[in-house]
Write an enzyme that holds these catalytic residues in place. Structure first.
Site, PDB file in Angstrom:
ATOM      1  N   ARG A 197     -21.185  -6.043 -46.641  1.00  0.00           N
ATOM      2  CA  ARG A 197     -20.184  -5.577 -45.656  1.00  0.00           C
ATOM      3  C   ARG A 197     -20.883  -4.573 -44.755  1.00  0.00           C
ATOM      4  O   ARG A 197     -21.486  -3.630 -45.261  1.00  0.00           O
ATOM      5  CB  ARG A 197     -18.967  -4.928 -46.332  1.00  0.00           C
ATOM      6  CG  ARG A 197     -17.890  -4.531 -45.270  1.00  0.00           C
ATOM      7  CD  ARG A 197     -16.565  -4.141 -45.899  1.00  0.00           C
ATOM      8  NE  ARG A 197     -16.266  -5.023 -47.012  1.00  0.00           N
ATOM      9  CZ  ARG A 197     -15.548  -4.675 -48.080  1.00  0.00           C
ATOM     10  NH1 ARG A 197     -15.012  -3.479 -48.152  1.00  0.00           N
ATOM     11  NH2 ARG A 197     -15.359  -5.526 -49.072  1.00  0.00           N
TER      12      ARG A 197
ATOM     13  N   SER B 199       0.843  -1.183   0.000  1.00  0.00           N
ATOM     14  CA  SER B 199       0.000   0.000   0.000  1.00  0.00           C
ATOM     15  C   SER B 199       0.879   1.234   0.000  1.00  0.00           C
ATOM     16  O   SER B 199       2.029   1.207   0.439  1.00  0.00           O
ATOM     17  CB  SER B 199      -0.881  -0.014   1.252  1.00  0.00           C
ATOM     18  OG  SER B 199      -1.196   1.291   1.675  1.00  0.00           O
TER      19      SER B 199
END
Lengths: 416, 416, 416, 416
Positions: free
Chosen positions: A318, A278
């Site tokens: 497409r 930490s």
């Protein structure tokens, strides 16, 4: 690659990086040109190794120019033509469409991702097998809906993790096997290639065209199926497999995070080297790999959903947007899966199991967690132990672990 | 930045880039250190401009080291301490926690994104106002469920786009205004800062602590609210606003794509400079901006959902994974919104409207699209025109366009 | 209504039920017919109370016939015409389109949902205020990334819940206020209504048409804005507000579930009446309300995402699928929000806080959780307490709780 | 069942209805009781047909009482005990846990859904095969990014649909085959059952326990695997298969909707019986089945994502919310898939193909769509046709259709 927003991203190396995509696209063009020459559709003088013509240094320019036509193949072809010169410049990309090149390159890079994920899954299966066998008889309390329920063993818990991991791995194997090359030409008919064959006066133009596609696919190590420009199952199947992996890893990581809670303390990640520290609280030992894996598991389902939405709205010959949405989504999903997979492997290989704490917690709940057993004894009119031993109420643990381990062995053999 | 997988990404420049995040984190640390000194919690000798101590060149090392503790603040603080030296090294980051620095930096970079998005929205409102006024009486066929329905005008269509864009913009304005700094310390109590005040013997330690947070927030240009470590509405509200933007743009782009179809041809994107070209079909003029915007609109909802899942599962005083899932998700959403917003602006500013084709299509359907009008006439027992003019059946068009334009003017004035 | 797949569903009563939608649709038709008569567009003889003409018994037939045209308005209009007879039959639905009726009915039923959710939010704010004030100085350990970090108080934890709940409530208030009627006719121009005015020879047909819409909107208690057939922000804003509610509740429920773990035991749901029991383990007391609330919080983001996808793909003058996807999605989200809101209220009103256990847990970790405090003391060269009291290291707790409670009071006053 | 919010819902009949779930749960209890008796773990006098003891009329009470414990199994067991009486009352549910009963019942009802979906898929494969063969040489224009590109044939388009449908069907087949019974007892060890065997003094208690599970699984027609209480791949695999189905159907429906546009008119849904009509525009013929199928395709991905989120966050030996989120999500997904599947079948069986319009559209674009062909000819130095025939530029159409049809035949044979 590094990513300040996704710590650990460098575990994925260059998988599905911009450079990897560029290299794969160039490879597709090169292999196709070879195939044209091999099938006598292009002259021998057109043969060229296109892959050497572009480098990572070209990414920026191609990316910038990609917007104009909506995809990076158009500027890539322009660049290849300018660098190849001569007959190669005239013949490269003939018969293909942008989608062929991009989809096939995407598939190639995805294949690398799936292979790497499978490596991680195999390592996890090995680590889990060791844990399951070692802890087959390690008693611990079983918890349902957050509360102590009845006893179990850590081996049984690990077996459930193992089944989840192998279930996911089987989907990855299938998805990888079924990944096809995309070779269809402008609208999926390979018309330009067939036209070349016809104009060259070749017998059986259709046969020559099919052979060209097969030749290219074989050179790429990919299955050749019919064109699938708007039938996107190959990609959603792979995406679902990857999300199923992050599910399985999230499941493991969530259990590790819970069992690592200060008040529970039955599991801990391997610490050392600053891992889990930490910025302000030196005593802390955070289950940081679990946290990072859970992160990926929470973020993956939304990416999988996007792949499906794209597939469901693919239209015409497409798609006008859905196709374009897939690329980065798949890349993000793929890289994150590799990172989370690698972190899960490391987590499992270093997992610390506090069997004494497991035993103590179970013992402290002994009366409660044997309520079910007393119910069964009452049913048969039997008396109860005055001094109950919760570690003897673990049912089929032995068979469950043995079954899971057996499945793991088979999986490893079949996917060596 | 470029991204081969997301053509157009460079439109977002360095917004929410790794370097931007690093710079913002350093700025948060620097501003906090200043505030500590300003409130006499740290000595004057500790004052230092930390922002100059890191550069984009540090991104890679910090990103790599970020994995160990799960976030980039830990290695950043280490680096700042090593470079600042002296009292600054001792005092920087005191009172803060990693989450404070990362969340506030995220908010700062997000603020830049929202401002840029708002710039685009303003430009779009202007462009749409021009279109709506120009085409208030331009007749075209209205289409419902893909079929010709009754007449409308292009100005009415544009008014609906305009309302969607302003609706989204209002959410962006709110979200930006409400973005708070995150300044809570390890678990959201600012205990270390208050302890400093107490140890310094200051009167009213709580008041001094609150003032320190206010000072820092003011220097950052952010609202200071209570710590919100696990109450993530500031971020989901911003994410929802961004998704609402891509919805509004997707709506516009979808209509443009449809009306640009070869068979319809009522709208076209501005071409030129290769925009919209094809790799093999020179005649094509693809609505490429619309396609790319639609892409973003399809991909955004899944990212928004992830932000909500993270918020819903945020636990304890710092979440074990949900928090970490937010950063990259928000970055992706933010950058893509900027790109799509910029593309939509360009699309609208260059939109070509073929009023003759609109008129011809409407005329060809004149009989059908006046069926409703005939029904109304029948109701009153009136006869029908023998030669119906569909351009006169456009209802409230004038009021609708005027109302939308009026709203646009007000919006632009209030958000100049 | 009951739902075997969603225990607790009956808490939502008839909100957004099939019958409620049918009633709302009939009300829209009735109010519109009234408005036509009021503005002299239809004859006085056409006036009729259409709401009395349909009952819940009609739901099945209308639902069945709804598929043919894709929505339930078409069979509803047929039914109303057959039952109303006479002039009412001739005049009802004139000027409207199916989407007007369905959207406005959806908005009406959604409005009821948002009001009910707001009732729950108010009750929660009251319950949370009581908890925050009562426990402002109740010390407990703060946890980050699953590990004990530094001390906090339960009042501070509750304040964070409270901020999340009020943040969500503010979005609900906005969303409800902005819900508009949908009154646009076939393609959003109100052409048929304007035509009626023209054929009737009324001066200012546009003005009469606008007045008709205003009259109808006022009778429905809804804002009248321009038609928004394909600009769906009113619905996504409401959906986002609801998801933000389930986020806030999921956050609370997750903390309660964690703090109810057998090993932690700092919180417990109120038991009694079989609540939280198990089918086989009599000792268990499951946090069942938390579990059910978490369920809703996990399922809501996907529904919110669908609302956005629908909005982003809304096209033409009526969408070909996206519109239809919204109805059930919104209904599910709305009902589940009401159920989860009601469960959260009950959860909070009955929450049992074990302050002794909180104190004991904190005391047991006293040395570790004061590491940060020692770091601060070291910085100033101060010595450490030999016997540290973690309950004195809670920073701004008093101010934080006071600030949150003050905000709650203001909210309750403004939303009485 | 009907659902005013989801027109067409009645196509799903009682699949995954409340009544179907209740019946399935009773069946699981009954089969398990039988198995206990068969393996001599319960006395012969305990044998009873529990399925006859509950009816649809019990749904409401069970649903209402389900909230208290969080699931409907607890009140079901109470009800069964009160109705069965005697030894059956004492012995039923022994060895099981709520999750066993609910999960297995869910799997049983899901199995019915998958079977029905597979029926639809088979019908679609047949319809598509007919279309593909009939239109193998029907020329039409191919469209990419909304624009005319090069020629194709309708048979080629149908072949792509067909591949998507068969791809989805293969996933459904796999998912159904792999659906396992859930039989694990309180925490997945089957401890109570093993305890019964021990107390009865049976040799090999583990063997007897395993046999009991196998006997029950066989009677239910389900695979028996290890308990999978928190390893949820069986459900996510099924959900992904269903979403892949709605993707494939959405793809078809989107193409049909586009090609049905007034300006294109190449396809039309079968009309008649009011299908596709409008409430105010008698001339309209909306592609309503396509619209409703698209609706399902847009809404499914969010539901699939929720299933994955639930899987990824499943923890302990029974999840505290994720499990509960799955039931209704899966039910909604399952029923909607059946409805959309049935609508797609009807759509395909009635599809009207306007070959003349296809030919005319292609002819009108002949010059443009042969640009690629001219490019190929230029490459070889060939001249161009003065009067180009676009219908001769369709490449591998014959092979493509033949390949797809062959695959369809194989699929139908293997899944007769």
């Amino acid at each position: 690659m590094t990513d300040l927003f996704w710590p650990g991203d460098e575990r994925a190396g260059s998988l599905m990086s911009d450079a990897a995509l560029l290299e794969a696209m160039a490879r597709v063009e090169s292999v196709w040109l070879d195939a044209l020459v091999d099938r006598a559709l292009a002259p021998e003088s057109a043969r060229a190794d296109l892959t050497g013509l572009v480098t990572a240094g070209d990414v920026e320019a191609i990316a910038r120019d990609a917007e104009s036509g909506g995809n990076p193949v158009i500027p890539l072809v322009t660049l290849l033509r300018s660098r190849a010169g001569g007959e190669a410049a005239r013949w490269l990309h003939r018969g293909l469409t942008s989608q062929d090149v991009l989809d096939t390159a995407l598939v190639l890079t995805l294949c690398d991702v799936l292979s790497r994920v499978l490596d991680e899954l195999r390592s996890q299966v090995i680590a889990l097998t060791i844990l399951a066998e070692r802890h087959v008889w390690t008693p611990m309390v079983g918890r349902t809906l957050t509360q102590h329920a009845v006893p179990t063993t850590f081996g049984t818990v690990v077996s459930t993790w193992l089944d989840g991991v192998i279930d996911a791995a089987e989907l990855v194997v299938d998805a990888r096997t079924l990944l096809p090359a995309q070779l269809g030409g402008a609208v999926g008919t390979l018309a330009a290639t067939a036209e070349l064959a016809t104009l060259h006066g070749l017998a059986d133009p259709d046969g020559v065209t099919a052979e060209t596609a097969l030749t290219a696919g074989r050179a790429l190590g990919l299955r050749v199926h019919r064109p699938w420009h708007t039938a996107r199952v190959p990609l959603t199947r792979a995406a679902d497999a990857l999300v199923t992996c992050t599910d399985a890893w999230g499941h493991v990581a969530g259990d590790v995070a819970t069992l690592s809670r200060t008040e529970i303390g039955e599991l801990a990640e391997l610490s050392g080297g600053g891992r889990g520290g930490s910025s302000t609280m030196p005593h802390k030992q955070n289950p940081v790999l679990s946290v990072l894996v859970r992160r990926a598991a929470l973020a993956a389902p939304g990416l999988g959903a996007t792949m499906h939405t794209a597939s469901a709205t693919a239209g015409d010959q497409r798609p006008d947007g859905p196709w374009h949405a897939e690329w980065a989504t798949l890349r993000t999903l793929g890289r994150r899966a590799v990172v989370a997979g690698s972190q899960t492997t490391e987590l499992l290989q270093g997992l610390r199991v506090d069997t004494a704490r497991m035993a103590a917690t179970l013992e402290a709940s002994a009366h409660d967690v044997l309520a079910e057993r007393r119910g069964v004894a009452d049913l048969l009119g039997d008396g109860h132990d005055s001094d109950p031993d919760p570690t003897t109420y673990t049912g089929m643990t032995g068979d469950i672990v043995a079954g899971a381990v057996e499945r793991a062995r088979t999986f490893l053999e079949e996917n060596a």
